[in-house]
Motif scaffolding. Structure first.
Motif, mmCIF file in Angstrom:
data_model
loop_
_atom_site.group_PDB
_atom_site.id
_atom_site.type_symbol
_atom_site.label_atom_id
_atom_site.label_comp_id
_atom_site.label_asym_id
_atom_site.label_seq_id
_atom_site.Cartn_x
_atom_site.Cartn_y
_atom_site.Cartn_z
ATOM 1 N N ASN A 103 0.825 -1.207 0.000
ATOM 2 C CA ASN A 103 0.000 0.000 0.000
ATOM 3 C C ASN A 103 0.857 1.252 0.000
ATOM 4 O O ASN A 103 1.872 1.324 0.702
ATOM 5 N N ILE A 104 0.426 2.240 -0.772
ATOM 6 C CA ILE A 104 1.049 3.562 -0.778
ATOM 7 C C ILE A 104 0.179 4.453 0.090
ATOM 8 O O ILE A 104 -1.039 4.503 -0.092
ATOM 9 N N ASP A 105 0.794 5.125 1.066
ATOM 10 C CA ASP A 105 0.042 6.043 1.922
ATOM 11 C C ASP A 105 -0.308 7.283 1.117
ATOM 12 O O ASP A 105 0.580 8.016 0.675
ATOM 13 N N LEU A 106 -1.584 7.499 0.910
ATOM 14 C CA LEU A 106 -2.061 8.641 0.142
ATOM 15 C C LEU A 106 -2.578 9.711 1.083
ATOM 16 O O LEU A 106 -3.278 9.413 2.041
ATOM 17 N N ASP A 107 -2.240 10.975 0.792
ATOM 18 C CA ASP A 107 -2.768 12.061 1.622
ATOM 19 C C ASP A 107 -4.101 12.539 1.040
ATOM 20 O O ASP A 107 -4.580 12.043 0.017
ATOM 21 N N THR A 108 -4.701 13.494 1.709
ATOM 22 C CA THR A 108 -6.015 14.007 1.305
ATOM 23 C C THR A 108 -6.006 14.511 -0.130
ATOM 24 O O THR A 108 -6.944 14.255 -0.891
ATOM 25 N N CYS A 109 -4.944 15.193 -0.530
ATOM 26 C CA CYS A 109 -4.861 15.721 -1.895
ATOM 27 C C CYS A 109 -4.738 14.595 -2.918
ATOM 28 O O CYS A 109 -5.361 14.658 -3.980
ATOM 29 N N ASP A 110 -3.953 13.580 -2.607
ATOM 30 C CA ASP A 110 -3.826 12.426 -3.512
ATOM 31 C C ASP A 110 -5.191 11.796 -3.751
ATOM 32 O O ASP A 110 -5.522 11.398 -4.870
ATOM 33 N N LEU A 111 -5.982 11.682 -2.685
ATOM 34 C CA LEU A 111 -7.289 11.038 -2.761
ATOM 35 C C LEU A 111 -8.326 11.870 -3.510
ATOM 36 O O LEU A 111 -9.439 11.399 -3.749
ATOM 37 N N MET A 112 -7.958 13.064 -3.922
ATOM 38 C CA MET A 112 -8.844 13.911 -4.725
ATOM 39 C C MET A 112 -8.606 13.707 -6.222
ATOM 40 O O MET A 112 -9.305 14.302 -7.043
ATOM 41 N N GLU A 113 -7.624 12.862 -6.579
ATOM 42 C CA GLU A 113 -7.353 12.583 -7.997
ATOM 43 C C GLU A 113 -8.600 11.995 -8.646
ATOM 44 O O GLU A 113 -9.208 11.072 -8.108
ATOM 45 N N THR A 114 -8.985 12.548 -9.792
ATOM 46 C CA THR A 114 -10.164 12.038 -10.489
ATOM 47 C C THR A 114 -9.886 11.826 -11.970
ATOM 48 O O THR A 114 -9.069 12.525 -12.576
#
Length: 135
Positions: free
Chosen positions: A49-60
């Motif tokens: 697993n790659i730890d994703l931050d809040t901004c990463d999780l906004m990728e669409t």
């Protein structure tokens, strides 16, 4: 390596390398299934697993029925608030279980759940798997 750099490395690797199919991937994807908006929910590199931050999780990724995909990435500003970093639109094609985006990104697509889109890209030494949820 920073989380954002890993996400950009994934995009860079997928531009550079094509991928091959896996035995557990469905042979053909219904092209209309991917139409809509998909938001990143998880990412792995070689099964870790790659730890994703809040901004990463906004990728669409937003796929439309005219074979165009709009990719939006976010980054933290100096106040640690996520803001749009880039938004680009490309042509795409789906052939069997393969998704090709005109920026030379190539993925194997799987859809283990009706609301999940899994994009797998491979290089000579690494396998990246990004999972997206329908928005």
């Amino acid at each position: 390596m920073s989380k954002k750099l890993i996400v950009f490395a994934l995009i860079g690797l997928s531009i550079t390398f094509s991928c091959s199919t896996d035995d557990d991937i469905v042979g053909t994807i219904n092209e209309t299934f991917i139409i809509g908006q998909w938001q990143l929910s998880s990412s792995t590199k070689n099964g870790t697993n790659i730890d994703l931050d809040t901004c990463d999780l906004m990728e669409t990724y937003v796929f439309n029925n005219s074979n165009k995909v709009s990719i939006t990435l976010h980054t933290s500003n100096t106040e640690n608030v996520c803001e749009e970093d880039s938004k680009t639109t490309y042509d795409y094609t789906v052939t069997g279980a393969n998704l090709t985006i005109s920026n030379n990104s190539a993925f194997v697509v799987s859809t283990p759940e009706n609301a999940t889109l899994v994009l797998t890209s491979k290089s000579s030494s690494d396998t990246f798997v990004n999972t997206y949820r329908r928005k």
